[in-house]
Structures are given as C-alpha cells and as structure tokens.
Write an enzyme that holds these catalytic residues in place. Structure first.
Site, PDB file in Angstrom:
ATOM      1  CB  SER A   1       5.309  -1.657  11.996  1.00  0.00           C
ATOM      2  OG  SER A   1       4.882  -0.318  12.189  1.00  0.00           O
TER       3      SER A   1
ATOM      4  CD  GLU B   1      -3.503  -2.490   7.347  1.00  0.00           C
ATOM      5  OE1 GLU B   1      -2.450  -2.777   6.790  1.00  0.00           O
ATOM      6  OE2 GLU B   1      -4.071  -1.401   7.191  1.00  0.00           O
TER       7      GLU B   1
ATOM      8  CG  ASN C   1      -1.680   1.256   1.440  1.00  0.00           C
ATOM      9  OD1 ASN C   1      -1.768   2.073   0.519  1.00  0.00           O
ATOM     10  ND2 ASN C   1      -2.255   1.439   2.619  1.00  0.00           N
ATOM     11  CD1 TRP C   2       3.429   0.924  -2.833  1.00  0.00           C
ATOM     12  CD2 TRP C   2       3.530   2.074  -4.764  1.00  0.00           C
ATOM     13  NE1 TRP C   2       4.113   0.157  -3.747  1.00  0.00           N
ATOM     14  CE2 TRP C   2       4.188   0.829  -4.939  1.00  0.00           C
ATOM     15  CE3 TRP C   2       3.471   2.960  -5.838  1.00  0.00           C
ATOM     16  CZ2 TRP C   2       4.778   0.465  -6.154  1.00  0.00           C
ATOM     17  CZ3 TRP C   2       4.060   2.592  -7.047  1.00  0.00           C
ATOM     18  CH2 TRP C   2       4.707   1.369  -7.201  1.00  0.00           C
ATOM     19  CE  LYS C   3       0.036   3.485   4.764  1.00  0.00           C
ATOM     20  NZ  LYS C   3       0.007   3.676   6.196  1.00  0.00           N
TER      21      LYS C   3
ATOM     22  N   GLY D   1       2.856  -1.075   4.344  1.00  0.00           N
ATOM     23  CA  GLY D   1       2.877   0.354   4.037  1.00  0.00           C
ATOM     24  C   GLY D   1       4.305   0.813   3.786  1.00  0.00           C
ATOM     25  N   GLY D   2       4.956   1.325   4.834  1.00  0.00           N
ATOM     26  CA  GLY D   2       6.282   1.930   4.701  1.00  0.00           C
ATOM     27  C   GLY D   2       7.290   1.079   3.939  1.00  0.00           C
TER      28      GLY D   2
ATOM     29  CG  HIS E   1      -5.834   1.942   5.247  1.00  0.00           C
ATOM     30  ND1 HIS E   1      -5.416   2.887   6.147  1.00  0.00           N
ATOM     31  CD2 HIS E   1      -4.794   1.082   5.080  1.00  0.00           C
ATOM     32  CE1 HIS E   1      -4.151   2.620   6.496  1.00  0.00           C
ATOM     33  NE2 HIS E   1      -3.762   1.535   5.857  1.00  0.00           N
TER      34      HIS E   1
ATOM     35  N   GLY F   1       2.465   2.317  10.801  1.00  0.00           N
ATOM     36  CA  GLY F   1       3.408   3.420  10.631  1.00  0.00           C
ATOM     37  C   GLY F   1       4.086   3.855  11.920  1.00  0.00           C
TER      38      GLY F   1
ATOM     39  CD  GLU G   1      -2.943   5.633   6.747  1.00  0.00           C
ATOM     40  OE1 GLU G   1      -2.950   5.687   5.510  1.00  0.00           O
ATOM     41  OE2 GLU G   1      -1.981   5.170   7.405  1.00  0.00           O
TER      42      GLU G   1
HETATM   43  C1  PEP Z   1      -0.804   0.209   6.206  1.00  0.00           C
HETATM   44  O1  PEP Z   1      -1.088   1.380   6.376  1.00  0.00           O
HETATM   45  O2  PEP Z   1      -1.544  -0.519   5.512  1.00  0.00           O
HETATM   46  C2  PEP Z   1       0.413  -0.296   6.860  1.00  0.00           C
HETATM   47  C3  PEP Z   1       0.436  -1.545   7.208  1.00  0.00           C
HETATM   48  O3  PEP Z   1       1.436   0.599   7.065  1.00  0.00           O
HETATM   49  P1  PEP Z   1       2.875   0.311   7.731  1.00  0.00           P
HETATM   50  O4  PEP Z   1       3.384  -0.988   7.142  1.00  0.00           O
HETATM   51  O5  PEP Z   1       3.707   1.472   7.356  1.00  0.00           O
HETATM   52  O6  PEP Z   1       2.645   0.175   9.201  1.00  0.00           O
END
Ligand code: PEP
Length: 259
Positions: free
Chosen positions: A214, A168, A10-12, A235-236, A96, A174, A98
């Site tokens: 994470s 999640e 997920n590149w956001k 994500g990251g 999600h 994040g 967010e």
């Molecule tokens: C996400 O937002 O879907 C996610 C898992 O982010 P991160 O891996 O950065 O925690």
C-alpha cells in the site's frame, strides 16, 4: 556511497497488451529520461513485449512477475529465464506473497528460481514478508530470516550483488494498511543485518531493500526517508500513470535528500 533508489511497479494480472502499452507510454513520456533513480515496470507476461517496445529507448527497465526454475522442456504453462532475457527483461519478481500463498511457492522453490534467474543474468527482486498472524505472534524476524536464508541458499557473493530484496508485509498488501515508517525501517534494518551475517558488511550496505504494501503518493516520502528503505515495490498505485509518476518523483526527491 548512497544506494540508488528503485521504484518498481508490479501490475499483477492487470492490463492487456494494448492497455499496458498505453500506461507505459504515459509514464515514459514524463519520466523516461530521468536517470537519478531506477524505474522498473513489471507487466504480465502477455504485455512484456509491447511494454518493452515502449520503454526500450528510455531509462525505464522491464521486469517480469515470475518465471520457471527450469531451463526448458515439458513444463506446460511455464516461462523460462532465457525466454525473458530474449525479450529484454532485466528484472524478475520472485517469491511474491501471492505466489507463496496461492500457488504453493516454498522457500526451496523461490531458491531454485533465484539461482536460475541469476544464471541467466536476470536481477531477482526477492520478496519476503510476514502475515498478520505471524506479526501478532512476534515471529516476524524468524519468518523473514527463514525466507531470506532459504531463498539465498547457495547464492554466491558475486551472484548476490545482483539481488534486490523487497520487504512486503502480507497484511499491508492491497489492504490500504501501510506499515508505519518506523515498523518498516525496523524490519529493513533487520534484513540488512541478516544480509551482513550472510555476505558481509560491504555487500549488505550496497543491497537495495524495497518496501511494498500500500505504498501511495501520500505515504511514500516518509517511507523513503528511512535510512534502510531504498525504494518501493508498488502494486495498486502502479496501475495509473499519475500515481506511479508521483511515486517516481518521491523517489527522486528522496534520492537527492539521501545523497
Ligand atoms: C505488491 O503486491 O507487490 C504490492 C505492494 O501491492 P499494493 O501496493 O497494492 O499493496
């Protein structure tokens, strides 16, 4: 039957179209021919077409991060499921945290989007997860149950067959704080039991439940070794090719061990 593992990035709101194409190219060059697991890249809308062009002759799939619940019309700023299908998107992240926290997406909205995606043959990656306050007040399971039941309202068993769930925990997204494998496994097993109550054992045993929060190359193996963790929503660590490829390799090793 072991469940096919999924690693989704997920590149956001990161990467222009050109940057996204570069990242996709680096990923496809290394793992674009593997077929043991499913790899999905979810760039922002503006990079979907460029990334789609890069992944089109590979095993890598294309996902969007959101979509409208409406089919077409006067909805300024929105993108429909048919528009996504038109550019060869196969998956869509829905609900999600967010979007829930920053854009007011309720379970009812997530439900409408889920139904709209399924009607257009897009596979939803349906996100659920509790906040830190909810975990600390022992309401994790209630929150997850409400999110699952709300999002899947009126989704038929036939449609549900296409749904992927992502657990999640909001406190792990994040933040660098990962749920321990044991904490994640406990919630994944709970989600599977809820799915079994809704759709029966056969379908719930087939459903892929991804962990997100994470997930990194150094913690992925332990998470993916858990019996009810069937992949990761990243994500990251999905924003650089080296880490994402390492995560795909972890997924492939886990897949061999679980076979
Ligand atoms: C996400 O937002 O879907 C996610 C898992 O982010 P991160 O891996 O950065 O925690």
């Amino acid at each position: 039957m072991p469940r096919n593992i999924i690693i989704a990035g997920n590149w956001k709101m990161n990467k222009t179209s050109a940057e996204g194409a570069d990242l996709a190219r680096s990923i496809v060059q290394v793992i674009g021919n593997q077929t043991e697991i499913t790899v999905i890249l979810c760039p922002p809308f503006t990079a979907l077409q460029a990334v789609g062009g890069i992944v089109s002759n590979s095993s890598v799939r294309l996902g969007a991060q959101n979509m409208s619940d409406k089919p077409a019309g006067a909805y300024t700023g929105e993108v429909s499921s048919a528009m996504l299908r038109d550019i060869h998107v196969t998956h869509v992240i829905l609900g999600h945290s967010e979007r829930r926290a920053l854009y007011g997406e309720t379970d009812a909205i997530v439900n409408k989007k889920t139904l709209a995606a399924l009607e257009n043959n897009l596979k939803p990656i349906l996100c659920v997860g509790e906040t830190l306050a909810e975990r600390e007040s022992n309401s994790t399971f209630d929150v997850i149950r409400t999110q699952i039941r709300g999002a899947l309202d009126s989704v038929s068993p036939l449609q549900f067959d296409e749904v992927i769930i992502a657990y999640e925990p909001v406190w792990a997204i994040g933040t660098g704080k990962t749920a321990t494998p044991a904490i994640a496994q406990e919630v994944h097993a709970f989600i599977r039991s809820e799915l079994s109550a809704l759709y029966g054992d056969t379908l719930s045993q087939k459903t892929r439940i991804l962990y997100g929060g994470s997930m990194k190359p150094d913690n992925a193996a332990a998470l993916l070794a858990q019996p009810d963790i069937d992949g990761g929503l990243i994500g990251g660590a999905a924003l650089n090719a080296k880490d994402f490829i390492a995560l795909v390799e972890s997924g492939r090793s886990a897949s061999v061990k679980k076979a």
